[in-house]
Structure formats: C-alpha cells, structure tokens
Design a protein around this motif. Structure first.
Motif, PDB file in Angstrom:
ATOM      1  N   THR A  76       0.849  -1.178   0.000  1.00 25.39           N
ATOM      2  CA  THR A  76       0.000   0.000   0.000  1.00 25.39           C
ATOM      3  C   THR A  76       0.890   1.235   0.000  1.00 25.39           C
ATOM      4  O   THR A  76       2.079   1.156   0.321  1.00 25.39           O
ATOM      5  CB  THR A  76      -0.921   0.046   1.226  1.00 25.39           C
ATOM      6  N   GLY A  77       0.309   2.362  -0.337  1.00 23.42           N
ATOM      7  CA  GLY A  77       1.144   3.546  -0.333  1.00 23.42           C
ATOM      8  C   GLY A  77       0.390   4.808  -0.668  1.00 23.42           C
ATOM      9  O   GLY A  77      -0.795   4.786  -1.038  1.00 23.42           O
ATOM     10  N   LEU A  78       1.090   5.913  -0.555  1.00 21.27           N
ATOM     11  CA  LEU A  78       0.530   7.232  -0.805  1.00 21.27           C
ATOM     12  C   LEU A  78       1.563   8.068  -1.553  1.00 21.27           C
ATOM     13  O   LEU A  78       2.726   8.148  -1.163  1.00 21.27           O
ATOM     14  CB  LEU A  78       0.169   7.915   0.512  1.00 21.27           C
ATOM     15  N   VAL A  79       1.112   8.681  -2.638  1.00 23.77           N
ATOM     16  CA  VAL A  79       1.934   9.597  -3.417  1.00 23.77           C
ATOM     17  C   VAL A  79       1.271  10.969  -3.362  1.00 23.77           C
ATOM     18  O   VAL A  79       0.079  11.095  -3.659  1.00 23.77           O
ATOM     19  CB  VAL A  79       2.042   9.137  -4.889  1.00 23.77           C
ATOM     20  N   THR A  80       2.010  11.981  -2.958  1.00 23.76           N
ATOM     21  CA  THR A  80       1.435  13.325  -2.899  1.00 23.76           C
ATOM     22  C   THR A  80       2.309  14.315  -3.655  1.00 23.76           C
ATOM     23  O   THR A  80       3.516  14.135  -3.786  1.00 23.76           O
ATOM     24  CB  THR A  80       1.275  13.822  -1.452  1.00 23.76           C
ATOM     25  N   GLN A  81       1.663  15.344  -4.139  1.00 23.66           N
ATOM     26  CA  GLN A  81       2.373  16.438  -4.802  1.00 23.66           C
ATOM     27  C   GLN A  81       1.715  17.752  -4.414  1.00 23.66           C
ATOM     28  O   GLN A  81       0.491  17.895  -4.493  1.00 23.66           O
ATOM     29  CB  GLN A  81       2.332  16.274  -6.325  1.00 23.66           C
ATOM     30  N   VAL A  82       2.516  18.685  -3.954  1.00 22.26           N
ATOM     31  CA  VAL A  82       2.044  20.024  -3.618  1.00 22.26           C
ATOM     32  C   VAL A  82       2.804  21.020  -4.483  1.00 22.26           C
ATOM     33  O   VAL A  82       4.037  20.964  -4.565  1.00 22.26           O
ATOM     34  CB  VAL A  82       2.267  20.345  -2.129  1.00 22.26           C
ATOM     35  N   ILE A  83       2.059  21.912  -5.136  1.00 19.74           N
ATOM     36  CA  ILE A  83       2.688  22.917  -5.994  1.00 19.74           C
ATOM     37  C   ILE A  83       2.170  24.302  -5.605  1.00 19.74           C
ATOM     38  O   ILE A  83       0.957  24.543  -5.610  1.00 19.74           O
ATOM     39  CB  ILE A  83       2.390  22.659  -7.483  1.00 19.74           C
ATOM     40  N   TYR A  84       3.081  25.170  -5.254  1.00 20.35           N
ATOM     41  CA  TYR A  84       2.780  26.582  -5.037  1.00 20.35           C
ATOM     42  C   TYR A  84       3.298  27.324  -6.269  1.00 20.35           C
ATOM     43  O   TYR A  84       4.486  27.232  -6.613  1.00 20.35           O
ATOM     44  CB  TYR A  84       3.479  27.108  -3.794  1.00 20.35           C
ATOM     45  N   SER A  85       2.429  28.079  -6.914  1.00 20.93           N
ATOM     46  CA  SER A  85       2.823  28.692  -8.179  1.00 20.93           C
ATOM     47  C   SER A  85       2.280  30.113  -8.269  1.00 20.93           C
ATOM     48  O   SER A  85       1.151  30.391  -7.822  1.00 20.93           O
ATOM     49  CB  SER A  85       2.299  27.871  -9.351  1.00 20.93           C
ATOM     50  N   GLY A  86       3.069  30.969  -8.842  1.00 23.03           N
ATOM     51  CA  GLY A  86       2.613  32.317  -9.102  1.00 23.03           C
ATOM     52  C   GLY A  86       3.398  32.944 -10.232  1.00 23.03           C
ATOM     53  O   GLY A  86       4.611  32.748 -10.335  1.00 23.03           O
ATOM     54  N   TYR A  87       2.696  33.644 -11.120  1.00 31.08           N
ATOM     55  CA  TYR A  87       3.391  34.321 -12.206  1.00 31.08           C
ATOM     56  C   TYR A  87       2.585  35.515 -12.675  1.00 31.08           C
ATOM     57  O   TYR A  87       1.372  35.610 -12.435  1.00 31.08           O
ATOM     58  CB  TYR A  87       3.680  33.368 -13.370  1.00 31.08           C
ATOM     59  N   ILE A  88       3.265  36.428 -13.327  1.00 32.60           N
ATOM     60  CA  ILE A  88       2.612  37.548 -13.994  1.00 32.60           C
ATOM     61  C   ILE A  88       2.908  37.444 -15.481  1.00 32.60           C
ATOM     62  O   ILE A  88       3.976  37.006 -15.897  1.00 32.60           O
ATOM     63  CB  ILE A  88       3.087  38.907 -13.442  1.00 32.60           C
ATOM     64  N   SER A  89       1.941  37.831 -16.282  1.00 33.29           N
ATOM     65  CA  SER A  89       2.062  37.717 -17.731  1.00 33.29           C
ATOM     66  C   SER A  89       1.521  38.968 -18.368  1.00 33.29           C
ATOM     67  O   SER A  89       0.508  39.523 -17.910  1.00 33.29           O
ATOM     68  CB  SER A  89       1.282  36.501 -18.237  1.00 33.29           C
ATOM     69  N   GLY A  90       2.186  39.431 -19.406  1.00 34.41           N
ATOM     70  CA  GLY A  90       1.667  40.608 -20.074  1.00 34.41           C
ATOM     71  C   GLY A  90       2.567  41.139 -21.164  1.00 34.41           C
ATOM     72  O   GLY A  90       3.467  40.440 -21.648  1.00 34.41           O
ATOM     73  N   GLU A  91       2.303  42.381 -21.522  1.00 34.84           N
ATOM     74  CA  GLU A  91       3.038  43.039 -22.588  1.00 34.84           C
ATOM     75  C   GLU A  91       3.559  44.382 -22.087  1.00 34.84           C
ATOM     76  O   GLU A  91       2.864  45.101 -21.346  1.00 34.84           O
ATOM     77  CB  GLU A  91       2.134  43.276 -23.797  1.00 34.84           C
ATOM     78  N   PHE A  92       4.777  44.704 -22.496  1.00 34.18           N
ATOM     79  CA  PHE A  92       5.332  45.998 -22.158  1.00 34.18           C
ATOM     80  C   PHE A  92       4.653  47.086 -23.008  1.00 34.18           C
ATOM     81  O   PHE A  92       4.035  46.801 -24.037  1.00 34.18           O
ATOM     82  CB  PHE A  92       6.840  46.009 -22.384  1.00 34.18           C
ATOM     83  N   ASP A  93       4.787  48.317 -22.566  1.00 31.66           N
ATOM     84  CA  ASP A  93       4.158  49.436 -23.286  1.00 31.66           C
ATOM     85  C   ASP A  93       4.965  49.881 -24.488  1.00 31.66           C
ATOM     86  O   ASP A  93       4.577  50.826 -25.183  1.00 31.66           O
ATOM     87  CB  ASP A  93       3.942  50.630 -22.345  1.00 31.66           C
ATOM     88  N   TRP A  94       6.070  49.262 -24.737  1.00 32.77           N
ATOM     89  CA  TRP A  94       6.908  49.705 -25.839  1.00 32.77           C
ATOM     90  C   TRP A  94       7.221  48.550 -26.785  1.00 32.77           C
ATOM     91  O   TRP A  94       7.118  47.385 -26.424  1.00 32.77           O
ATOM     92  CB  TRP A  94       8.199  50.331 -25.327  1.00 32.77           C
ATOM     93  N   THR A  95       7.575  48.900 -27.973  1.00 33.08           N
ATOM     94  CA  THR A  95       7.905  47.933 -29.018  1.00 33.08           C
ATOM     95  C   THR A  95       9.250  48.295 -29.604  1.00 33.08           C
ATOM     96  O   THR A  95       9.773  49.413 -29.418  1.00 33.08           O
ATOM     97  CB  THR A  95       6.854  47.954 -30.145  1.00 33.08           C
ATOM     98  N   LEU A  96       9.792  47.357 -30.340  1.00 31.63           N
ATOM     99  CA  LEU A  96      10.985  47.675 -31.113  1.00 31.63           C
ATOM    100  C   LEU A  96      10.590  48.595 -32.268  1.00 31.63           C
ATOM    101  O   LEU A  96       9.469  48.511 -32.794  1.00 31.63           O
ATOM    102  CB  LEU A  96      11.624  46.399 -31.650  1.00 31.63           C
ATOM    103  N   PRO A  97      11.497  49.433 -32.696  1.00 32.88           N
ATOM    104  CA  PRO A  97      11.160  50.378 -33.787  1.00 32.88           C
ATOM    105  C   PRO A  97      10.737  49.673 -35.070  1.00 32.88           C
ATOM    106  O   PRO A  97      10.024  50.265 -35.890  1.00 32.88           O
ATOM    107  CB  PRO A  97      12.453  51.172 -33.984  1.00 32.88           C
ATOM    108  N   THR A  98      11.162  48.442 -35.220  1.00 36.47           N
ATOM    109  CA  THR A  98      10.895  47.725 -36.468  1.00 36.47           C
ATOM    110  C   THR A  98       9.603  46.920 -36.431  1.00 36.47           C
ATOM    111  O   THR A  98       9.256  46.263 -37.420  1.00 36.47           O
ATOM    112  CB  THR A  98      12.062  46.764 -36.754  1.00 36.47           C
ATOM    113  N   ALA A  99       8.900  46.903 -35.297  1.00 37.42           N
ATOM    114  CA  ALA A  99       7.714  46.065 -35.162  1.00 37.42           C
ATOM    115  C   ALA A  99       6.548  46.882 -34.637  1.00 37.42           C
ATOM    116  O   ALA A  99       6.720  47.937 -34.012  1.00 37.42           O
ATOM    117  CB  ALA A  99       8.007  44.902 -34.230  1.00 37.42           C
ATOM    118  N   SER A 100       5.330  46.376 -34.880  1.00 34.82           N
ATOM    119  CA  SER A 100       4.130  47.066 -34.405  1.00 34.82           C
ATOM    120  C   SER A 100       3.532  46.415 -33.173  1.00 34.82           C
ATOM    121  O   SER A 100       2.694  47.023 -32.505  1.00 34.82           O
ATOM    122  CB  SER A 100       3.081  47.106 -35.523  1.00 34.82           C
TER     123      SER A 100
END
Length: 957
Positions: A505-529
């Motif tokens: 018999t047995g027990l397998v456990t997994q605990v995950i603490y996760s956090g992230y931020i995702s997004g876009e900067f307010d600026w672009t490269l001069p060559t892209a839109s």
C-alpha cells in the motif's frame, strides 16, 4: 475589425497549430463585440505562459480534437493517444504480468518518465506506488476539449521531465448545458490463424476456432452539467463518469493461445509444469557435485523419473490479454469574477480505479536448492534406486534438487490493483493593468493505491513439505506434505497450505505553489508594431512517495515474484524561478526565449533555457526553429529503491548443449567466450535455458544519481499556399547525456562474452551450476547510473485540405512521423555499444517503424457525418539472433488498419455515434517470447484483439 497583423497571426496559427483534424475549436480564441468595438481576448497556448492575442509559437504542436476522440470510440485515454504516430505504447490495459494498473504516455519512445503530462497547463502527480509517472486514467475522456502534444523540449516553460515534450489535456471547463453520454464497445475476431494452430496441434494444445462473437466488452456512462451563475459572473462545470471493462484471456485468440518460444517457431511454455520437474545433483563427501546432474520429470508411465524430452506447460490461455477494469471519476471546474482584478477559481477531480492482472498459476519455479536424503517419506523405492544407480550412491548418501511444479491445483495468480486519486487546484487570477495579469495557485494532488497479490506460493513453506533434510512437517499437527514425488499426488488441500498473499500500500502526494505575472510591455521595437510580451514566475513543488510492503513482499517469499519487493520512501522538493520573453523583431519575425533556475533537494541546482524564432513570409509561409536545454531529475524510485533480485527477459548465450543437432539448442558462444562470462569447463554444455526466457538480475536505485541533461532542436515550415489547404514539416533532434538507466542484463552478458571486458564481466554472478535462473544464486548486476546517451532524430509531417460540396463538405488530413535515428548509447562515448532502434526491433528496441501515419477523410452533411481513417505502420527490421521466425521473415512487415465511423444528430438534443476500427480484422504481428510484451505481440501498439466495434448516444440539453 481586428488589427490586421493580429488577424493574420490568428489565421496562420489556426492553420499551422492544428494537424490531426484541422483546427482549434472556436473557443480557443475569442473576440467580444462591445459598443461596436471588438475586444480581443488574450489567451494562453501550450508551450508558453505568455497570454497574447496572436497564438504564435515557434514549437510544433499536434492537436487532437474532441470530435476525433469521440469518433475513435475509445474511452481509455491511452488508447486514444496511441493513435498518434508520435506516441509509443506504454502502460495499458493490454499488459498483465507486472502491470502497474495505470495508463501512461510515451512520447517519441523516449520513455514515459521523459514525457510531461499536464491538465490545463499544470502538471499531474505520479500515478501509483508502482509508477513514477502520471496516470492518465484520471482524465475523463468525455470532458477533453482537445489534446495538445508539444514535441521538443519544454523544461524551461514547465520544468523538469519535458525532455521529449508535453502532452496537455485541455478540459472543457466552460461547458454549457446538460450532457448524458452512454456507450458500449467490444472486440470481434475470427480465429483462423493456421500457422499457430499447426504449432498447437504439434503440441496437442487446445484452442478456439471460428468467430469469437463480441467479447472484451466495455460500458461507459458520462454525465456533465455546466453553466453560468450570479448574472454570468461565475461559471461551474461538474461531471461524473463510470466505465467498466470486461476481461479477455489469451485463450480467447488462437494467435495467443500458446506462448511462442524465443525463436517464434514453436509453442514454448514453462518448464514449471503440472507434472513436477527436477534438476538433481549428488552430494559427494559433503559437497554438491555439479558435474553430474539429472534433469527430468515424473514418468507418466511408471514410478520413476523420465529425462527431459521437451515437455512444457502451456501457461498462456489463463493469462489476461485485456485486464478487467472498473473506473469512477467525478470533478468540477468553478470560476467566479468578483471584479477584473480578482477572479478565484477551483478545479477538483477524483478517480477510483480497480483492475486485476491475472497470470498463470504459481509454482515452485526451481527457486531454491533443497537438500534431501534417501529416507525421504515421499520418494518411492523405484525413484531411490534410479537416483542411486545414476549417481553411484547408497541409502546413506544425499542429493540436492531444484523443483519445478506448477500450482494448477490452486488456480491462477492475480494482482488486484486499486488506485484512488484526487486533485485540488485553487487560485486566483486577475488584471494588474490593461497589459498585465497575474495568476497565483495552490495545487494539492494525491494518489493512494494498493497491490494485493493473491494465490502465489510462499517459498519458506516448500522445503518442510517436500521432506527436506533439517525440516519437519508433522502431519499430526495438520501439516500436509506437498507430494511432488508422485504423479498427481498434490491435492488442492496441500496446495492451499503453500499459498500466500502479499500486500503493498502507499501514498503519493504532490504540492505545488505557483505564481506568475504575464503581459506586454508598453513599448515595441522600432521595427515592429506589436509589443514585447513576458512572463515572470516562481514555483515550489513538493513530492512525497511512500510504498509500504508487508513482510511477504519485503522478504521475497512469493515464488512468482522473482525476488523481494521492498518498501520505498522518498521525497523531492524543488524551488524554481522562471521567465519568458516574446519579442516581435519585425511584424513578420518573432523571437521567443525562456529560462528556468531549479534547486532540487536531492541533486542541487540546474538551469534550463530555450530560444525560438519564427518568420512569416507573405502571410502564407511560416518558418520556425527552436533550441532548448532540458533536464530530467531522477525520481524517487531511481534514487531510493532498494536493490534486490528480479527478472529480465531474454536469453543466456552460454545456455544449451554444444552437441545438439538443432543449432537453436546450442550455446551462442564458445567455451572460451563463456569462460569470460563466468562459466567453467564442467558447466559449459550443461546449463539449461530458461523455458520462459526469464533470468535473474540485481537491480535497484542509486542515491548518487544526477539529472539527465539534453538539448533539443526543431526546424520547421508551416504553410497555407492556397485556400483550404495547409501543411507542416518539422525536423527535430534530441540529444541527451547522463541518461539514467541500465546497460541491460543481456547486453552485459553478451559484451562480456565477446570482449572479456571486466566492466561487464564483473557484473555476472553464476550459481554453482552455472545457471542464471535456477534459484537466485546466479544473477546479472544491472543497476542504474548516469552512464548512457540518447540521440533521436525525426520529421513530423502534416497536411489538411477541405472542400465544399453541395450542402456538404469533405475534409482530408494526414499526420505522419518519420524516425531517422533512435540511437542508444548504453555507455556514453562508447560507440561500439551504440545501437539504433529506428526501424528496428529486438530485446533492446521497441517496435519502431521508420514511418507511421494516420490519414482521415470525413464527409459532413447537415446533421450527419461519415469518416474513414487509415493507420499505417511501416516495416521493421529485426537485428537480433533469438527470434528465428523474424529473421526468416525479414522482421515485421508493414501494417495497415482501416477504421470507419459516423455520427447522426436526430435533433439538437440527440446524437448517435458509432463505428468499427480495424474493419478487416487484421491480426497483430506475432513475435517470440524475447520480444513480446504480452500474448506473442507488441501489446497495445498494433491493434491487438481484432475488430473494435463501438456505439454511443449523447443527450444534450
């Protein structure tokens, strides 16, 4: 209208990202119209945590849609995935002996432990006490929206183990309405294989002929309900599923009704038969004389012994070909928007799964050397006289014997396996600004499981009950002698006193603490839109693994187990920091990068990274490439498993009689070569082959292991050169060093014999008789280490085309995989030991066609559709020496399976779906016992049981 660049990107991504059936579902992206302005939703796709409006990725992703899953008729998720050319069969319901009771995924054939499995982009826990990888039984097939298969390394995005790639199950957590789906399926085959029927006729074995009718039946019920609440601020989905699979024994098919020998040219079987066998040696001056021996069985026509004449037991018919299974799942997905900055969510799932792996009856299996004298009460006078005459002994002398007796009086063995798993994911997400969002979550998942092995024989009880010297069996106290020296002398009552039960018999456990931020900067490269996108995150994973064996398992008392199965305890914690960037350099050129730093409690810190580039030409052609460094940290079993004796399948090249008329019965190596492998002059020529092709090895964990390290490269082209047609071609190369693995017991034997290298020869321990299977004194040491290397190369190719007909549409698609190289280096840097498994099969190589594909054609009209699928497996070479049948046939020829399916909607509420897979009832290729994974076949890879017929009805409101 949408921004023109975004519109083009979305169109290209849809054309290029999907392969198997044509496209993402409409819910994969969305545009909401508000006040006359369309609001483009940022979404996240497999392979990146960056939420963008454009769906672009530089890594190839294969998509299997819900519609394709439904039309396949399968309810077991592993059967669904095994249709993909990029997937090789791993743990499935078609395995019995040694089965874990789980279902696993093996992407590219690099191993399930190098394939990361996700649910909605988050990793699953280990599946059981006997498996270190995810059990996809936990996933309800009816709620899968799509399956994304990301090929190529993704460790920088998702963490360790994503060496071969990622399989992400995207669930329909936005389901609306009420759905009830009821289905049934089964197999049908015509038993008319004249080749194997002839082999069984030669042995006098019985078998079934003609149609099997519908067998191996499966029944499923899936109920789903979902919808919004509180003015559409929240949404909830709940589901309950039940599936029951009935068993099939190998005796149900003629091609599996006897176990082929290693050569694949006759019905083999086991030397442990219902009629007791004996390997007997005299004791001279207190020492066993291994130069003299008698190997034979009880004479059916007399009271003495008969020398071995090839009589074997056909153990195959009572073995499971398809295990019975009963599975129940339930779960829910809930999200609620308090405001734009705070949206809590909850995912909960539960599964209970029961299965059993039945194999042939247990036996004494020549497990130990037992000392006898001639006063033994079970020996007949004729037997005493025969042995004394053979060994020039008298009544005061002694002898030793290994006993092989099949426990037909007690019935088959069975490993009853149960798993209960649950997963709780809770978290919150929201907008930090117009361009940035966050996601914080807590994920707790656990699996409790048990293995109850029934009706095996207990080794400590054998010697006293056969009258061994120094033991007692007092019949007055209820001890019954195990009368192996009399033909038919063993009774069910005697056998019952030897039977035991082992429990883990047995027990397998997994605990995950996760956090992230995702997004876009307010600026672009001069060559892209388009702006630069990014992700920054942290994660902590805690994995605990506990397997508790009872005393029976710990001490290896069960004779059918091949050795002890010790308890296992271990824990691994890892803290990680990661980030991603997606940089539009030009409107047509994007660069992506990711990096992750990981600190393991067991192996220290490591860094992984990836970089990718994609370039779009004329809104029609897209070139993409990516490079990644990947790692796989050793798991608990690899680190902490106790070292113990177990079994490996193959051949001992020093077994056999050099004077035998049949070359197949002679040793593969000379006396001098076998001397390298520990065989002395008196032993050479008298070492018997294991009738079951199983030998002893010492295997186990190594706490000094370090992570595997690898590099992956992909280069591809995706294109939509004209309307309604798209294709993709992607080359990949995966190189791995410090591979955690073993050299392989048979390879150790063979290389020792051929080279005399001490590196190999020091790992061979022969028993006093020279055997590696009689008893446990002889074995090959085959422990894990970071010693190997892998180099995989191949090409994925897909194409899809659709055309409109009058009031209908016709769709074509193909998904193919060409394997260029699957080079294995047992010892990294030693090219003399390297071998290539691409297009080859042998004891070291899984059946790996160089080319494999699935092709679909679907006709869709109003409320009904019909489709056909062609599944093709290219020919495979055999470069071994044991399977003479494969040598004569030039390996395994190409195989094609044709499936038909269709669906009809009576109205918007009722839909019928049905079909038949493998409509021509094509049998799988047969292979000998050194190659077969179960039932003379590569079980679960090719269609294993003949035609598969399925039907279901769906009610939706």
């Amino acid at each position: 209208m949408l921004n023109n660049k975004v519109s083009k990107a979305v169109r290209l991504a849809i054309a290029f990202g999907a392969v198997s059936t044509a496209a993402f579902s409409a819910s994969s992206f969305a545009a909401e119209e508000k006040d006359g302005v369309e609001k483009v939703e940022r979404i996240q796709v497999t392979g990146s945590r960056i939420k963008r409006t454009d769906l672009e990725t530089s890594s190839p992703v294969t998509v299997m849609t819900a519609e394709e899953i439904k039309l396949s008729g399968f309810t077991r998720v592993e059967d669904i995935l095994n249709q993909l050319p990029q997937i090789e069969a791993a743990e499935s319901s078609f395995l019995a002996n040694g089965a874990t009771g789980t279902a696993t995924v093996d992407l590219r054939g690099l191993g399930s432990n190098r394939t990361l499995v996700l649910i909605n982009g988050r990793r699953m826990q280990a599946g059981s006490i006997t498996s270190q990888v995810a059990d996809i039984n936990q996933i309800p097939s009816s709620l899968i929206k799509r399956v994304d298969v990301l090929t190529g390394g993704a460790a920088a995005v998702y963490g360790a183990d994503a060496v071969a790639g990622v399989v992400n199950f995207v669930m329909d957590d936005q389901f609306e309405g009420i759905s009830l789906n009821v289905g049934t399926s089964g197999y049908q085959h015509n038993n008319d294989n004249k080749y194997i029927q002839g082999l069984m006729d030669e042995k006098g074995f019985e078998y079934d002929t003609g149609s099997t009718g519908i067998d191996g039946k499966s029944y499923s019920i899936d109920f789903t309900v979902g919808g919004g609440f509180d003015g559409s601020k929240g949404h909830a989905v709940g589901y309950v599923t039940y599936n029951r699979q009935t068993e099939l024994l190998q005796g149900s098919r003629d091609y599996s009704s006897c176990a082929l020998n290693g050569a694949g040219q006759s019905c083999g079987g086991s030397g442990t038969t219902p009629n007791p066998f004996f390997d007997i040696y005299p004791v001279v001056d207190g020492e066993v004389d291994y130069k003299q021996n008698f190997y034979g069985y009880l004479d059916p026509n007399g009271t003495g012994f008969r020398e071995d004449d090839g009589y074997r037991y056909n153990y195959a018919p009572v073995n499971h070909f398809l295990r019975p299974n009963e599975r129940f799942t339930l779960g829910t997905f809930i999200d609620y928007e308090i405001n734009e900055t705070f949206r809590p969510y909850l995912e909960f799932s539960f599964m209970h799964n029961r299965t059993a792996g039945q194999i042939a009856e247990s036996g004494t299996f020549y497990n130990e050397e037992i000392l006898f004298d001639y006063n033994n009460p079970l020996l007949s006078d004729a037997q005493k006289q025969q042995l004394q005459g053979l060994f020039s002994q008298d009544g005061t002398d002694q002898f030793v014997a290994y006993i092989g007796k099949r426990n037909v009086e007690g019935g088959p063995r069975s490993d009853n396996l149960e798993h209960s798993s649950y997963r709780i994911l809770t978290g919150m997400e929201g907008e930090l600004s117009d361009n940035w969002s966050y996601d914080v979550s807590y994920n707790y998942s656990a699996t409790t499981s048990s293995s109850v092995y029934k009706n095996d024989l207990l080794s400590p009880k054998i010697a006293p009950r056969v009258g061994a010297v120094g033991t007692e069996c007092d019949e007055a106290d209820g001890c019954l002698y195990y009368n192996v020296f009399e033909l038919g002398g063993v009774t069910p009552e005697q056998a019952a006193q030897l039977a035991g039960v082992g429990t883990q018999t047995g027990l397998v456990t997994q605990v995950i603490y996760s956090g992230y931020i995702s997004g876009e900067f307010d600026w672009t490269l001069p060559t892209a839109s388009l702006p630069i996108g990014a992700v920054f995150g942290v994660e902590r994973r805690e994995q605990d693994y506990e397997r508790v064996s009872d005393t029976v398992y710990e001490e290896g008392q069960l004779l059918g187990q091949g050795g002890p199965s010790p308890s296992l305890y271990g824990a691994i914690d890892v803290n990680e920091v990661y980030g991603e960037l997606q940089i539009p350099v030009l409107d047509e050129l994007n660069v992506s990068a990711a990096a992750r730093w990981s600190d393991y409690s067991t192996t220290g810190s490591d860094t992984t990274y990836s970089i990718g580039v994609d370039y779009t030409l004329a809104d029609t052609y897209k070139f993409r490439t990516s490079f990644a460094k990947v790692v796989r940290a050793p798991n608990v079993g690899e680190l902490f498993a106790a070292q113990s004796i177990g079994l490996w399948s193959g051949a001992d090249g020093c077994a056999g009689d050099p004077t035998a008329a049949d070359a197949a019965d002679r040793p593969a190596y000379s006396a001098s070569q076998c001397a390298n492998a520990g065989v002395n002059d008196s032993q050479y020529g008298s070492i018997g082959e294991s009738p079951a092709g199983q030998y002893n090895q010492l295997s186990g964990g190594n706490p000094a292991l370090q992570p595997e390290e690898g590099e992956t490269l992909t280069i591809g082209l995706v294109a939509s050169p004209f309307e309604n047609f798209n294709f993709s071609v992607d080359y990949f190369k995966i190189e791995i060093e410090k591979v955690i693995g073993t050299v392989g017991a048979e390879r150790i034997l063979n290389n020792c014999a051929e080279t005399g290298d001490e590196f190999f020869c020091n790992n061979i321990t022969r028993s006093p008789s020279g055997s590696l299977w009689l008893g446990q004194a002889g074995f090959v040491t085959n422990l894990s280490d970071n010693i190997g290397g892998r180099t995989w190369e191949g090409i994925d190719a897909t194409a899809a085309y659709s055309m409109d007909l009058e009031n209908a549409s016709l769709k074509f698609d193909i998904n193919g995989y060409y394997s260029m190289k699957k080079e294995v280096e047992p010892i990294l840097g030693d090219s003399t030991l390297a071998y290539d498994c691409a297009g080859n099969i042998n004891t070291d190589c899984f059946a790996s066609p160089k080319w494999r594909h699935t092709a679909n054609v679907n006709y869709i009209r109003d409320d009904w559709r019909v489709g056909a699928k062609w599944r093709y497996y290219g020919g495979i070479d055999y470069d071994g020496t044991a399977d003479a049948s494969l040598i004569e046939n030039g390996g395994i020829g190409s195989y094609s399976f044709i499936d038909l399916s269709g669906s009809y909607s009576i109205n918007e509420h009722v839909t019928f779906t049905g079909g038949m897979n493998n409509i021509f009832d094509k049998e799988p290729p047969m292979v000998g016992n050194t190659i077969a994974s179960n039932a003379n076949t590569v079980a679960g890879f090719y269609d294993t049981l003949g035609r598969f017929i399925h039907m279901s009805v769906n009610l939706k409101f």
